[in-house]
Design a protein around this motif. Structure first.
Motif, PDB file in Angstrom:
ATOM      1  N   ASP A   1       0.843  -1.192   0.000  1.00 20.93           N
ATOM      2  CA  ASP A   1       0.000   0.000   0.000  1.00 20.93           C
ATOM      3  C   ASP A   1       0.883   1.248   0.000  1.00 20.93           C
ATOM      4  OD1 ASP A   1      -1.794   2.053   0.470  1.00 20.93           O
ATOM      5  OD2 ASP A   1      -3.007   0.897   1.872  1.00 20.93           O
ATOM      6  N   ASP A   2       1.166   1.781  -1.198  1.00 20.57           N
ATOM      7  CA  ASP A   2       2.011   2.969  -1.306  1.00 20.57           C
ATOM      8  C   ASP A   2       1.354   4.194  -0.697  1.00 20.57           C
ATOM      9  OD1 ASP A   2       4.429   2.119  -2.510  1.00 20.57           O
ATOM     10  OD2 ASP A   2       3.433   1.933  -4.440  1.00 20.57           O
ATOM     11  N   HIS A   3       0.035   4.288  -0.801  1.00 25.62           N
ATOM     12  CA  HIS A   3      -0.673   5.428  -0.216  1.00 25.62           C
ATOM     13  C   HIS A   3      -0.441   5.480   1.297  1.00 25.62           C
ATOM     14  CE1 HIS A   3      -2.756   6.226  -3.981  1.00 25.62           C
ATOM     15  NE2 HIS A   3      -3.012   4.933  -4.063  1.00 25.62           N
ATOM     16  N   LEU A   4      -0.571   4.341   1.948  1.00 23.30           N
ATOM     17  CA  LEU A   4      -0.362   4.283   3.397  1.00 23.30           C
ATOM     18  C   LEU A   4       1.073   4.638   3.746  1.00 23.30           C
ATOM     19  CD1 LEU A   4      -1.256   3.576   6.266  1.00 23.30           C
ATOM     20  CD2 LEU A   4      -0.770   1.164   5.741  1.00 23.30           C
ATOM     21  N   GLY A   5       2.019   4.153   2.961  1.00 23.50           N
ATOM     22  CA  GLY A   5       3.425   4.436   3.233  1.00 23.50           C
ATOM     23  C   GLY A   5       3.727   5.918   3.215  1.00 23.50           C
ATOM     24  N   VAL A   6       3.222   6.616   2.197  1.00 21.62           N
ATOM     25  CA  VAL A   6       3.465   8.061   2.108  1.00 21.62           C
ATOM     26  C   VAL A   6       2.738   8.792   3.240  1.00 21.62           C
ATOM     27  CG1 VAL A   6       3.244  10.125   0.676  1.00 21.62           C
ATOM     28  CG2 VAL A   6       3.817   7.928  -0.374  1.00 21.62           C
ATOM     29  N   GLU A   7       1.542   8.354   3.566  1.00 20.74           N
ATOM     30  CA  GLU A   7       0.799   8.974   4.667  1.00 20.74           C
ATOM     31  C   GLU A   7       1.580   8.871   5.975  1.00 20.74           C
ATOM     32  OE1 GLU A   7      -2.949   7.032   4.754  1.00 20.74           O
ATOM     33  OE2 GLU A   7      -3.823   8.246   3.145  1.00 20.74           O
TER      34      GLU A   7
ATOM     35  N   VAL B   1       3.697   2.938 -11.692  1.00 24.01           N
ATOM     36  CA  VAL B   1       2.512   3.145 -10.863  1.00 24.01           C
ATOM     37  C   VAL B   1       2.882   3.649  -9.476  1.00 24.01           C
ATOM     38  CG1 VAL B   1       0.561   1.977  -9.767  1.00 24.01           C
ATOM     39  CG2 VAL B   1       1.177   1.429 -12.131  1.00 24.01           C
ATOM     40  N   SER B   2       3.963   3.127  -8.915  1.00 23.75           N
ATOM     41  CA  SER B   2       4.362   3.539  -7.568  1.00 23.75           C
ATOM     42  C   SER B   2       4.699   5.023  -7.522  1.00 23.75           C
ATOM     43  CB  SER B   2       5.564   2.714  -7.102  1.00 23.75           C
ATOM     44  OG  SER B   2       6.664   2.885  -7.982  1.00 23.75           O
ATOM     45  N   SER B   3       5.352   5.522  -8.565  1.00 21.81           N
ATOM     46  CA  SER B   3       5.714   6.935  -8.597  1.00 21.81           C
ATOM     47  C   SER B   3       4.467   7.811  -8.594  1.00 21.81           C
ATOM     48  CB  SER B   3       6.558   7.232  -9.836  1.00 21.81           C
ATOM     49  OG  SER B   3       6.930   8.592  -9.889  1.00 21.81           O
ATOM     50  N   ASP B   4       3.492   7.446  -9.399  1.00 18.10           N
ATOM     51  CA  ASP B   4       2.250   8.210  -9.468  1.00 18.10           C
ATOM     52  C   ASP B   4       1.507   8.169  -8.132  1.00 18.10           C
ATOM     53  OD1 ASP B   4       0.043   9.588 -10.992  1.00 18.10           O
ATOM     54  OD2 ASP B   4      -1.014   7.745 -10.455  1.00 18.10           O
ATOM     55  N   ALA B   5       1.423   6.981  -7.534  1.00 12.94           N
ATOM     56  CA  ALA B   5       0.698   6.837  -6.265  1.00 12.94           C
ATOM     57  C   ALA B   5       1.356   7.650  -5.161  1.00 12.94           C
ATOM     58  CB  ALA B   5       0.632   5.366  -5.869  1.00 12.94           C
ATOM     59  N   ARG B   6       2.682   7.622  -5.114  1.00 16.57           N
ATOM     60  CA  ARG B   6       3.391   8.351  -4.055  1.00 16.57           C
ATOM     61  C   ARG B   6       3.265   9.864  -4.246  1.00 16.57           C
ATOM     62  NH1 ARG B   6       8.575   4.114  -4.047  1.00 16.57           N
ATOM     63  NH2 ARG B   6       7.236   2.313  -3.607  1.00 16.57           N
ATOM     64  N   GLN B   7       3.312  10.332  -5.484  1.00  9.84           N
ATOM     65  CA  GLN B   7       3.168  11.764  -5.723  1.00  9.84           C
ATOM     66  C   GLN B   7       1.752  12.244  -5.401  1.00  9.84           C
ATOM     67  OE1 GLN B   7       4.062  13.116  -9.705  1.00  9.84           O
ATOM     68  NE2 GLN B   7       3.671  15.258  -9.197  1.00  9.84           N
ATOM     69  N   ARG B   8       0.752  11.500  -5.838  1.00 11.70           N
ATOM     70  CA  ARG B   8      -0.632  11.910  -5.583  1.00 11.70           C
ATOM     71  C   ARG B   8      -0.922  11.965  -4.087  1.00 11.70           C
ATOM     72  NH1 ARG B   8      -4.078   8.502  -6.854  1.00 11.70           N
ATOM     73  NH2 ARG B   8      -2.883   6.844  -7.858  1.00 11.70           N
ATOM     74  N   THR B   9      -0.417  10.990  -3.343  1.00 12.93           N
ATOM     75  CA  THR B   9      -0.647  10.996  -1.896  1.00 12.93           C
ATOM     76  C   THR B   9       0.084  12.154  -1.242  1.00 12.93           C
ATOM     77  OG1 THR B   9      -0.857   8.578  -1.938  1.00 12.93           O
ATOM     78  CG2 THR B   9      -0.536   9.619   0.207  1.00 12.93           C
TER      79      THR B   9
ATOM     80  N   LEU C   1       6.959   2.517   8.841  1.00 11.72           N
ATOM     81  CA  LEU C   1       7.823   3.689   8.895  1.00 11.72           C
ATOM     82  C   LEU C   1       9.034   3.384   9.777  1.00 11.72           C
ATOM     83  CD1 LEU C   1       8.304   6.683   8.218  1.00 11.72           C
ATOM     84  CD2 LEU C   1       7.071   7.253  10.329  1.00 11.72           C
ATOM     85  N   MET C   2      10.236   3.596   9.222  1.00 10.94           N
ATOM     86  CA  MET C   2      11.471   3.364   9.957  1.00 10.94           C
ATOM     87  C   MET C   2      12.051   4.724  10.343  1.00 10.94           C
ATOM     88  SD  MET C   2      11.212   0.162   9.702  1.00 10.94           S
ATOM     89  CE  MET C   2      12.710  -0.319  10.565  1.00 10.94           C
ATOM     90  N   ILE C   3      11.875   5.107  11.603  1.00 10.43           N
ATOM     91  CA  ILE C   3      12.327   6.410  12.088  1.00 10.43           C
ATOM     92  C   ILE C   3      13.789   6.305  12.513  1.00 10.43           C
ATOM     93  CG2 ILE C   3      12.005   8.193  13.828  1.00 10.43           C
ATOM     94  CD1 ILE C   3       9.040   7.413  13.911  1.00 10.43           C
ATOM     95  N   ARG C   4      14.640   7.097  11.833  1.00 14.58           N
ATOM     96  CA  ARG C   4      16.064   7.073  12.161  1.00 14.58           C
ATOM     97  C   ARG C   4      16.549   8.511  12.403  1.00 14.58           C
ATOM     98  NH1 ARG C   4      16.240   2.800   7.777  1.00 14.58           N
ATOM     99  NH2 ARG C   4      16.021   0.823   8.896  1.00 14.58           N
ATOM    100  N   ASP C   5      17.534   8.963  11.630  1.00 11.03           N
ATOM    101  CA  ASP C   5      18.196  10.213  12.011  1.00 11.03           C
ATOM    102  C   ASP C   5      18.133  11.334  10.978  1.00 11.03           C
ATOM    103  OD1 ASP C   5      19.065   8.755  14.261  1.00 11.03           O
ATOM    104  OD2 ASP C   5      20.858   8.076  13.194  1.00 11.03           O
ATOM    105  N   SER C   6      17.440  11.155   9.864  1.00  7.03           N
ATOM    106  CA  SER C   6      17.557  12.129   8.772  1.00  7.03           C
ATOM    107  C   SER C   6      16.462  13.198   8.774  1.00  7.03           C
ATOM    108  CB  SER C   6      17.567  11.399   7.420  1.00  7.03           C
ATOM    109  OG  SER C   6      16.350  10.701   7.203  1.00  7.03           O
TER     110      SER C   6
END
Length: 344
Positions: A166-172, A196-204, A330-335
């Motif tokens: 679910d790319d939408h969830l990932g970007v959210e 498709v992934s690029s479009d989904a991530r940009q739209r979200t 979501l992997m929260i690190r240092d960036s």
């Protein structure tokens, strides 16, 4: 599945459970593979005989017709398929596929003239689809009556086993975290335009900015192609602008690595001067300096589910009845830097 006498017919999975071995071991034993000990082979054959196991004669998995070769097809190995993604898929296939099998890798773009003879070369096919342009190829492969699974991209067909995320969830998740960290000025580096992934991530990404009534600055949105150098060049374009965002969401980790390098070359530090979020969680993301905050795409689980289903189908088992959409993390690190809202 039932036999003619109304009794439930034994399958490879049934035998595997009774013998307390994997279905791959059962398949090898039934096919007289040298990779199974004589003791295990006898145990499996005895159970198969007791349970009245009958191979599916309609399946391509008949020993006399097997080539022990799997075809793995990506949309295009030359455009958009990042080395990190390719390597992760290959490593997972090698780990899960039975030892008897080899695999060949190719681009769907090489088969514009059709797929003639594919059924004679391969016992099964894995399609790692990234574009709607792959649909014609998928249709042609299915028409060959080959066992086939489609991974990575959701497809409209329901007669093919399809595993995706679910790319939408990932970007959210990524954007929600950045917002909690106080960021209100966002840039983005997009992926390969035809994927498709690029479009989904940009739209979200854009819908979240709109939802939070944040300005979408078109100068801060740059195009990449999922490859490392494109992330470097796109970030250079952003950094040369009169003003820059506080956080840049980047559509995959390979481009994010290039973006971090561009920041260093411009004398900026991540995250002190600019924050970066990636996508995919490639193996080396946690070893970078700084360690990359990113969305973990469950590529390993996607490939594992797909290969397991394909092996079952090649062994005469029924195709799984339900497709799968696996959740990212979501992997929260240092960036990503936490900033006071009054600094925006």
């Amino acid at each position: 599945m039932e036999g003619s006498n109304g009794m439930k017919r034994a399958t490879i999975k049934t035998i595997a459970k009774m013998a307390n071995v994997s279905h791959t071991t059962v398949s090898r034993a039934l096919n007289n593979s040298e990779h199974v000990t004589e003791k295990t082979r006898k145990k499996i054959l005895d159970i198969a005989m007791e349970q009245g196991y009958v191979p599916n004669v309609a399946a391509r998995g008949l020993v006399s017709r097997r080539t022990y070769l799997i075809g793995i097809f990506f949309s295009d190995l030359n455009v958009g398929t990042s080395p990190s993604f390719l390597i992760e898929v290959i490593n997972q296939v090698k780990r899960i596929l039975p030892d008897d099998y080899s695999f060949a890798i190719d681009s769907i773009s090489h088969y514009q003239g059709g797929v003639a003879g594919m059924e004679e070369r391969f016992d099964g096919v894995i399609i790692v689809s990234q574009s709607y342009h792959d649909d014609d190829f998928i249709d042609q492969v299915v028409a060959k009556n080959l066992p086939v699974v489609v991974l990575n991209r959701p497809i409209e067909r329901r007669d093919i086993y399809n595993v995706t995320t679910d790319d939408h969830l990932g970007v959210e998740m990524a954007m929600s975290y950045a917002l909690r960290m106080g960021h209100r000025q966002f840039g983005m580096i997009k992926g390969e335009a035809s994927f498709v992934s690029s479009d989904a991530r940009q739209r979200t990404f854009e819908s979240i900015l709109k939802e939070h009534q944040l300005t979408l600055n078109p100068d801060w949105i740059k195009a990449g192609n999922y490859l490392l150098n494109s992330g470097y060049e796109a970030m250079k374009q952003i950094l040369m602008l009169p003003s820059i965002p506080t956080c840049v969401f980047i559509s995959n980790d390979d481009m994010a690595i290039g973006a971090v390098r561009a920041c260093l070359d411009f004398g900026l530090h991540v995250p002190a001067d600019i924050s970066i979020i990636g996508y995919d969680d490639v193996e080396y993301a946690k070893y970078l300096e700084p360690r990359l905050t990113t969305v973990s795409k469950p590529t390993s689980a996607i490939v594992q589910a797909g290969v397991t289903a394909l092996v079952d189908m090649m062994d005469g088992e029924a195709q799984p009845s339900e497709n799968q959409t696996l959740a990212p993390k979501l992997m929260i690190r240092d960036s990503v830097k936490k900033i006071p809202l009054n600094e925006n």
